[in-house]
Scaffold this motif. Structure first.
Motif, PDB file in Angstrom:
ATOM      1  N   GLY A 101      60.155-142.873  13.330  1.00  0.00           N
ATOM      2  CA  GLY A 101      61.524-142.511  13.682  1.00  0.00           C
ATOM      3  C   GLY A 101      62.409-143.648  14.148  1.00  0.00           C
ATOM      4  O   GLY A 101      63.581-143.424  14.476  1.00  0.00           O
ATOM      5  N   ALA A 117      63.374-134.307  12.088  1.00  0.00           N
ATOM      6  CA  ALA A 117      62.345-135.242  11.621  1.00  0.00           C
ATOM      7  C   ALA A 117      61.081-134.455  11.282  1.00  0.00           C
ATOM      8  O   ALA A 117      60.572-133.701  12.107  1.00  0.00           O
ATOM      9  CB  ALA A 117      62.052-136.287  12.689  1.00  0.00           C
ATOM     10  N   LEU A 134      57.235-139.708  17.227  1.00  0.00           N
ATOM     11  CA  LEU A 134      58.591-139.241  16.926  1.00  0.00           C
ATOM     12  C   LEU A 134      59.268-138.665  18.161  1.00  0.00           C
ATOM     13  O   LEU A 134      60.438-138.954  18.447  1.00  0.00           O
ATOM     14  CB  LEU A 134      58.546-138.173  15.828  1.00  0.00           C
ATOM     15  CG  LEU A 134      58.494-138.666  14.382  1.00  0.00           C
ATOM     16  CD1 LEU A 134      58.222-137.499  13.434  1.00  0.00           C
ATOM     17  CD2 LEU A 134      59.783-139.359  13.992  1.00  0.00           C
TER      18      LEU A 134
END
Length: 237
Positions: free
Chosen positions: A51, A65, A75
């Motif tokens: 990310g 995501a 993430l």
């Protein structure tokens, strides 16, 4: 291509980037430009990895995501406030809110080469390409990475198969994903354009004008301000 050998299974890839190297940097730079230019407010990243490259959207756009395994915790730590969805892309894509798709850009950077059976993934991307304004897909170009005589399996142990630019373009077209295809840099270390970038979506494909426009003249007009009006008038008559 005929005789190409795929890897039988994929190892789970944990996205911890080497210090100082950013892979496919221009994919996300282009995505950011499109989001600003088109006034989009949602970014959906399929196979988002760690990310890091999505941080430019934090505080400006809503981020979704999608990834699985150990990447999920990375993430969540890197993208506070983002929606993180766990999903194995071998099973296609998760359900996404229909009401946001018309205001979204979808990114899937260097993902398809990791999937053992990409049919479900491609089928879902095809459906998305008819709903979202922009869809950005990148993947390693086999010939530029390995040479024309490579018959697999890929040198990267996490890759199942790799395509040439023509093969991946035709593959996406066969799934009804009309796309513009070109090259982008693979990393910011050497800036070598070894990665294929596909652009699709409802607003991404050039639509010709409704009528045929013919050129009647090509004019060199540098320092010719005094004759432009008369010249154009003459041509129109």
């Amino acid at each position: 291509k005929k005789g190409y050998i795929c890897r039988g299974e994929n190892a789970s890839f944990i996205d911890i980037q080497p210090t100082g190297i950013v892979y496919q940097p221009q994919v996300y730079e282009l995505a950011e430009y499109i989001v600003r230019r088109a006034g989009l407010n949602h970014v959906i990243d399929i196979g988002a990895g760690n990310g890091e490259k999505l941080k430019c959207f934090l505080g400006h756009e809503d981020i979704i995501a999608i990834d699985h395994d150990k990447n999920l915790e990375i993430l969540k730590n890197n993208l506070p406030g983002a929606t993180v969805i766990e999903h194995d892309l071998e099973n296609g894509l998760p359900e996404l809110p229909e009401d946001i798709l018309g205001h979204s850009i979808v990114i899937s950077s260097d993902v398809i080469e990791h999937i053992v059976e990409p049919h479900k993934y491609l089928k879902c991307l095809s459906e998305l390409s008819k709903k979202v304004p922009y869809l950005l897909i990148s993947t390693t170009d086999r010939t530029r990475a390995r040479g024309a005589e490579d018959f697999g399996p890929p040198g990267n142990p996490f890759h199942v198969r790799e395509w040439t630019i023509d093969e991946i373009h035709n593959l996406f077209n066969s799934y009804g994903i009309n796309n513009v295809t070109g090259f982008t840099v693979s990393n910011d270390l050497d800036n070598y354009k070894g990665t294929v970038l596909l652009l699709a979506g409802t607003e991404a494909i050039y639509k010709p004008p409704p009528r045929i426009v013919k050129t009647i003249a090509v004019m060199t007009v540098y320092n010719e301000e005094d004759i432009i009006e008369d010249s154009i008038t003459h041509l129109l008559q």
